[in-house]
Every structure is written in C-alpha cells, then in structure tokens.
Design an enzyme around this catalytic site. Sequence first.
Site, PDB file in Angstrom:
ATOM      1  N   ARG A   1       0.835  -1.205   0.000  1.00 16.42           N
ATOM      2  CA  ARG A   1       0.000   0.000   0.000  1.00 16.42           C
ATOM      3  C   ARG A   1       0.868   1.252   0.000  1.00 16.42           C
ATOM      4  O   ARG A   1       0.623   2.188  -0.758  1.00 16.42           O
ATOM      5  CB  ARG A   1      -0.922   0.001   1.216  1.00 16.42           C
ATOM      6  CG  ARG A   1      -2.274  -0.697   1.035  1.00 16.42           C
ATOM      7  CD  ARG A   1      -2.163  -2.152   0.573  1.00 16.42           C
ATOM      8  NE  ARG A   1      -3.445  -2.832   0.561  1.00 16.42           N
ATOM      9  CZ  ARG A   1      -3.893  -3.584   1.569  1.00 16.42           C
ATOM     10  NH1 ARG A   1      -3.160  -3.756   2.663  1.00 16.42           N
ATOM     11  NH2 ARG A   1      -5.065  -4.175   1.465  1.00 16.42           N
TER      12      ARG A   1
ATOM     13  N   ASP B   1      -0.270  -6.278  -3.601  1.00 12.98           N
ATOM     14  CA  ASP B   1      -1.687  -6.069  -3.290  1.00 12.98           C
ATOM     15  C   ASP B   1      -2.325  -5.336  -4.460  1.00 12.98           C
ATOM     16  O   ASP B   1      -1.679  -5.089  -5.485  1.00 12.98           O
ATOM     17  CB  ASP B   1      -1.854  -5.294  -1.980  1.00 12.98           C
ATOM     18  CG  ASP B   1      -3.076  -5.774  -1.196  1.00 12.98           C
ATOM     19  OD1 ASP B   1      -4.202  -5.623  -1.705  1.00 12.98           O
ATOM     20  OD2 ASP B   1      -2.900  -6.312  -0.089  1.00 12.98           O
TER      21      ASP B   1
ATOM     22  N   HIS C   1      -6.796  -9.619  -4.274  1.00 13.80           N
ATOM     23  CA  HIS C   1      -5.796  -8.585  -3.976  1.00 13.80           C
ATOM     24  C   HIS C   1      -4.723  -8.542  -5.065  1.00 13.80           C
ATOM     25  O   HIS C   1      -3.531  -8.431  -4.779  1.00 13.80           O
ATOM     26  CB  HIS C   1      -5.160  -8.829  -2.601  1.00 13.80           C
ATOM     27  CG  HIS C   1      -6.060  -8.497  -1.452  1.00 13.80           C
ATOM     28  ND1 HIS C   1      -6.135  -7.243  -0.895  1.00 13.80           N
ATOM     29  CD2 HIS C   1      -6.940  -9.266  -0.763  1.00 13.80           C
ATOM     30  CE1 HIS C   1      -7.013  -7.247   0.099  1.00 13.80           C
ATOM     31  NE2 HIS C   1      -7.526  -8.466   0.191  1.00 13.80           N
TER      32      HIS C   1
ATOM     33  N   GLU D   1     -10.100 -12.370   1.610  1.00 12.88           N
ATOM     34  CA  GLU D   1     -10.875 -11.312   0.954  1.00 12.88           C
ATOM     35  C   GLU D   1     -10.868 -11.482  -0.562  1.00 12.88           C
ATOM     36  O   GLU D   1     -10.436 -10.613  -1.308  1.00 12.88           O
ATOM     37  CB  GLU D   1     -10.322  -9.942   1.347  1.00 12.88           C
ATOM     38  CG  GLU D   1     -10.480  -9.649   2.836  1.00 12.88           C
ATOM     39  CD  GLU D   1      -9.853  -8.340   3.256  1.00 12.88           C
ATOM     40  OE1 GLU D   1     -10.310  -7.759   4.260  1.00 12.88           O
ATOM     41  OE2 GLU D   1      -8.893  -7.890   2.594  1.00 12.88           O
TER      42      GLU D   1
ATOM     43  N   TRP E   1      -6.835 -14.666  11.484  1.00 10.78           N
ATOM     44  CA  TRP E   1      -6.908 -13.230  11.737  1.00 10.78           C
ATOM     45  C   TRP E   1      -8.153 -12.814  12.512  1.00 10.78           C
ATOM     46  O   TRP E   1      -8.207 -11.692  13.016  1.00 10.78           O
ATOM     47  CB  TRP E   1      -6.851 -12.455  10.418  1.00 10.78           C
ATOM     48  CG  TRP E   1      -8.003 -12.705   9.491  1.00 10.78           C
ATOM     49  CD1 TRP E   1      -8.063 -13.627   8.498  1.00 10.78           C
ATOM     50  CD2 TRP E   1      -9.264 -12.025   9.476  1.00 10.78           C
ATOM     51  NE1 TRP E   1      -9.279 -13.575   7.859  1.00 10.78           N
ATOM     52  CE2 TRP E   1     -10.034 -12.591   8.436  1.00 10.78           C
ATOM     53  CE3 TRP E   1      -9.813 -10.990  10.234  1.00 10.78           C
ATOM     54  CZ2 TRP E   1     -11.326 -12.163   8.148  1.00 10.78           C
ATOM     55  CZ3 TRP E   1     -11.103 -10.556   9.942  1.00 10.78           C
ATOM     56  CH2 TRP E   1     -11.843 -11.144   8.905  1.00 10.78           C
TER      57      TRP E   1
ATOM     58  N   TYR F   1      -3.660  -6.052  15.299  1.00 16.17           N
ATOM     59  CA  TYR F   1      -3.597  -5.153  14.145  1.00 16.17           C
ATOM     60  C   TYR F   1      -3.233  -3.752  14.637  1.00 16.17           C
ATOM     61  O   TYR F   1      -4.035  -3.078  15.295  1.00 16.17           O
ATOM     62  CB  TYR F   1      -4.938  -5.126  13.406  1.00 16.17           C
ATOM     63  CG  TYR F   1      -5.121  -6.255  12.413  1.00 16.17           C
ATOM     64  CD1 TYR F   1      -4.577  -7.517  12.637  1.00 16.17           C
ATOM     65  CD2 TYR F   1      -5.842  -6.066  11.240  1.00 16.17           C
ATOM     66  CE1 TYR F   1      -4.746  -8.550  11.726  1.00 16.17           C
ATOM     67  CE2 TYR F   1      -6.021  -7.091  10.321  1.00 16.17           C
ATOM     68  CZ  TYR F   1      -5.470  -8.332  10.573  1.00 16.17           C
ATOM     69  OH  TYR F   1      -5.640  -9.350   9.665  1.00 16.17           O
TER      70      TYR F   1
ATOM     71  N   ASP G   1      -2.740  -1.090  12.900  1.00 16.98           N
ATOM     72  CA  ASP G   1      -3.257   0.042  12.134  1.00 16.98           C
ATOM     73  C   ASP G   1      -4.544   0.598  12.733  1.00 16.98           C
ATOM     74  O   ASP G   1      -5.067   1.606  12.241  1.00 16.98           O
ATOM     75  CB  ASP G   1      -3.468  -0.328  10.664  1.00 16.98           C
ATOM     76  CG  ASP G   1      -4.204  -1.640  10.472  1.00 16.98           C
ATOM     77  OD1 ASP G   1      -3.975  -2.573  11.259  1.00 16.98           O
ATOM     78  OD2 ASP G   1      -5.003  -1.748   9.520  1.00 16.98           O
TER      79      ASP G   1
ATOM     80  N   TRP H   1      -0.915  -2.846   8.526  1.00 19.14           N
ATOM     81  CA  TRP H   1      -1.373  -2.535   7.174  1.00 19.14           C
ATOM     82  C   TRP H   1      -1.238  -1.026   6.977  1.00 19.14           C
ATOM     83  O   TRP H   1      -1.550  -0.244   7.874  1.00 19.14           O
ATOM     84  CB  TRP H   1      -2.820  -2.985   6.987  1.00 19.14           C
ATOM     85  CG  TRP H   1      -3.038  -4.426   7.330  1.00 19.14           C
ATOM     86  CD1 TRP H   1      -3.635  -4.926   8.452  1.00 19.14           C
ATOM     87  CD2 TRP H   1      -2.630  -5.558   6.557  1.00 19.14           C
ATOM     88  NE1 TRP H   1      -3.634  -6.298   8.423  1.00 19.14           N
ATOM     89  CE2 TRP H   1      -3.023  -6.719   7.266  1.00 19.14           C
ATOM     90  CE3 TRP H   1      -1.980  -5.707   5.338  1.00 19.14           C
ATOM     91  CZ2 TRP H   1      -2.784  -8.005   6.793  1.00 19.14           C
ATOM     92  CZ3 TRP H   1      -1.742  -6.989   4.861  1.00 19.14           C
ATOM     93  CH2 TRP H   1      -2.141  -8.116   5.579  1.00 19.14           C
ATOM     94  N   THR H   2      -0.798  -0.615   5.785  1.00 21.19           N
ATOM     95  CA  THR H   2      -0.359   0.778   5.649  1.00 21.19           C
ATOM     96  C   THR H   2      -1.248   1.631   4.747  1.00 21.19           C
ATOM     97  O   THR H   2      -0.785   2.603   4.157  1.00 21.19           O
ATOM     98  CB  THR H   2       1.093   0.824   5.135  1.00 21.19           C
ATOM     99  OG1 THR H   2       1.167   0.189   3.848  1.00 21.19           O
ATOM    100  CG2 THR H   2       2.036   0.146   6.105  1.00 21.19           C
ATOM    101  N   GLU H   3      -2.536   1.297   4.655  1.00 18.91           N
ATOM    102  CA  GLU H   3      -3.408   2.180   3.884  1.00 18.91           C
ATOM    103  C   GLU H   3      -3.291   3.630   4.351  1.00 18.91           C
ATOM    104  O   GLU H   3      -3.253   4.556   3.531  1.00 18.91           O
ATOM    105  CB  GLU H   3      -4.872   1.727   4.010  1.00 18.91           C
ATOM    106  CG  GLU H   3      -5.188   0.437   3.292  1.00 18.91           C
ATOM    107  CD  GLU H   3      -5.122  -0.773   4.202  1.00 18.91           C
ATOM    108  OE1 GLU H   3      -5.832  -1.751   3.947  1.00 18.91           O
ATOM    109  OE2 GLU H   3      -4.345  -0.731   5.182  1.00 18.91           O
TER     110      GLU H   3
END
Length: 528
Positions: free
Chosen positions: A150, A179, A252, A316, A381, A406, A408, A457-459
């Site tokens: 991301r 991704d 993804h 997902e 998860w 998580y 984030d 996660w780096t959104e």
Amino acid sequence: MPASRPDLALLPRPSRMSSLGGRLTLDRDTAVRALPGAEPAADLLRSLVGPAAGLPLAPSPEGRIVLALDEQLGGLGEEGYGLTVGPQALLLRAAHPTGLLRGVQTVRQLLPAEALSGGARGSGSWELPCVEITDIPELPWRGSLLDVARHFRPMDYLLRYVDLLALHKLNVLHLHLTDDQGWRMPVDAYPRLTTVGARRARSQRGPEGPGRTRFDATPHEGAYTKAELRGLVRYAAERGITVVPEIEMPGHVRAALAAYPELGNHPERRLEVWDRWGVCETILGVHEEVFAFCRAVLEEVMDVFPSPYIHIGGEECPTSEWESSPAARERAAAEGLADPAALHGWFMGRIGAFLVEHGRTPVGWAVSGTELPLDFTVMAWRDASHARAAARRGHRVVAAYHRTTYLDYVQSEASFEPVAQPGDPVTLRTVHDYEPAPAEWSPEERDRILGTQAQLWTEYVRTPEEIEYLSYPRLCALADRSWSGGRGDWPGFVGRLRHHTARLDALGVPYRPLDARSLATAAYASPS
C-alpha cells in the site's frame, strides 16, 4: 526487581534472572573471544555495540567477553541462551548460534541506553550490572507484518525496521509485497509487474464513506531489486530473523492485472492499479495461463527468499467474477466442484501443492482453515475461536487476531491519534493481555499454535514516523508476551516499559508516549 532497577528492566522479560551484585566495566581495551561457531554473534555484537558505544571490541584469545556454543545447553532449544556477567568477565553461551544472537540483544539492553545511540561518553567506558540469566522463548514464531504494497518503504528503512525487531527478540518479518495498490517484487519473467504494477496515479486519503472519499493527486510508486531483497534476507538472518514473503492470490491482485490483464476473468478489460482501499472485486482467472504465472512468480520468490514458509494470501477474495464467468463456471464443473465459489479452495490447494513439492510450507490467511489443505499453516486473523477450529482440524496456526494484533487501529480514542483503520482502539494492554492459545484449550490444540505476530497494514500509514508511532510500544507488548508468556504481569511489564522507553529514545523511535490512558485501559476479551 526490574521495576526498581532500570539496568535490569529487560524487555522481553528473561525466563530467569538473578542479580549477582557489582558491575562489569567495558572500555576501549575490552576484547571479545569467540569460540568456534560463535563468530557470527561476535560480529553482530561488534557491529551493534562497537560504533554506538565507541568500543572497538577487538577479537582476542584473551578477551573478557566470551561467546561460546555449548551443547550442554541443548535443553534451551534453538533460541535459548545463558548469560553470566561478573565483575571481570562476560560469558554468553547457547547450544545454537541463534541463541547467541538473542543473547547479544540482552547484552545491548544491559548497557546504559546512551550506548545504543552513539551518545558521547568522555571516559570511553560503560558499565553493565553483574547478573545471571537463563532465557528461552515461549513461542517459536514471534513476528511482525509490514505492508509495503500500500505504501512503499525504501530498503534502508526496512533494515532499521529489522534492527528494532531484533532488539525485541522478534524473529519473523512478514513482508507483504503485493496487493491491489502496488506490486513491489521484481519478477524477471513478468517485468510489467513492477514497470506498471508498482505505480498508482493517486491514493485514497482517509476512510471511505458516502460523499467523503478523498484522494490526493500524488503518484505513488516503488519496487525493490532482487539484490536489495537478498541483502535484506542476509541482514535479517545475521540478526536471527526470517523474512517471510507474501504474494497475494487469487484476490488482492489488481496491480498484477493492470500489468497483465490476460490473467483476469475479463482479459479484454484494461485496468489501472487500484487507488482505493478496501476489497477489490477483481481477481485472477482460473485458466492454465494463470497457474503458469503463479508458478513462475513463486519460483523467483523462492530463489530470493530461503524462508521455509511462503505466504500466498488467500483472504478477501470475492467470487462474483468467477460466478459470472462462463470459463470459471466451466472450470468448476470440470473439477467436480459444487459451484464457482469453491474454486477458491481449489486454487489455494493447487498452489499450495506446488510449494510443498518445492520443499516449502504454504501459509494462508483464513478464518478457520476449513478452506485450506492441511499442508497449509493457517494465519488466523479473526479471533481465538477460529484459530482453535483450525488447530482442531490439524493445521499449525499463527495467531494474528485483528482485534488484538492489528496495529493500524488507533491506540486510544484521543483526538490526537493519527488517521487509522476504522474500528475500536487496540490498546497497549489489549496487545499485552491477549492469549494466542487460551488456557482452556486442550494441550493438543495449544501445541498447534506456532506463535503470534503483529500486523501493520499501511493504507493510512505514509511515513516511517507513523510506522513507528503505531508500532511502539504496542510491539514491545507483543514481544514481551510472545517471548515471556505468563499473562497477568501487566504491572511488571509497565515498570520495565517505562525504563525501556529510554532505549527507544536513544534509537530515535517516535513511539506513542505513555500516559494514564494507555497504561490503564482494560484488555479486550477475545472469544476462545
């Protein structure tokens, strides 16, 4: 003792530690004696402590710092070690070279915090407390996922990230390389993966919502070279850390399909690398060209990463494209599957078998593991109840519960917290108190838990400073629990953490400050 003795406030907490009284002085004349097989640990000690503390730590057969492999310590396993610091000498022993690497990090923490930063010291000498330590980790897998798909991070930052993991005796860097929003792993057979798939035109800013989805106007791009990735693997191995690569499939994959649309379910459609967060409907097709692509990619991944584990994502994955695709429906029928949705488990099983044939263990995200063959290690998860279902089925499991690991998610409800993944806070105490394998599980179920890891996660994470603010001190909590075990020592952890922040300060880590909110919040209770 550690809470009142800053010099003994080690993190993670050692299995057994006793103060011997007195202090050992290290100065510019202090030398290191490495017995056969201990040379890599001596080199690490010299490279980490020498420049920062201003000590040459030259090799010498008369050295007062002695590092030795000792098969009599075999009961401590691969990562355990014994450390004795006396007023005249330091002896670090382990049955395995990795144990010596863990002991080197303990020696670093026993030094004054200033010795980690290269702070000036007029006398040119440093003191360590005299102590005896026997140490062995609770869990064999103690990791951290960093999402560089991301938001790309240059290699020099990944090396710093590895050093911080090593300081805390974490031993797995899970590198999320691909991704929908970017592909960072070079693949010689498919060069457009990085010439096209590594760049997106813009990025979503903040969470999505009706009438409030915002974008910046800045292209984002970046990819590693194979030489850089091999260098990362080598650098991490020198610190006792395994780099586990993740290549997402069959979902993804929007970045891959932007580069090679013929791999999708609509080969005539031209796509851009995705600029939004969330779950993209676009997934790989199930024709043979797709499997040739996956095999070619993974062959090159395995050539770069010697890790026994290869992560292939799997989560997902909307199946609407398969359900509407005549080719996918035909493939499902030909394989004797109930419906196109069942292609997901079939796809993962086929790729997993390829990895097994090449001597690797496939890893996949899963709710319970019921959709994955037993060859897979399941990264669970959702929560402990789903991890337990996977363990009962016979999988090895890495606990990665989103409401406890998580990073984030915000650390508190305070207004000053940065923009983060929507959801309730994951507090410092939440991370410290959660149980990867609750006590009420059977011994057989608990034995199938390999370990745990944090996820970042780096959104919404755009800079190294944001990475470290979100990671620390919560990653300290995960390191403490996964190495030391023993739920219920929250006060002891807090006492040690207060002193440990001086080390983080010395290393320039912009961690979230400790305050009453972060130190008193009740823990999240995960379903068992």
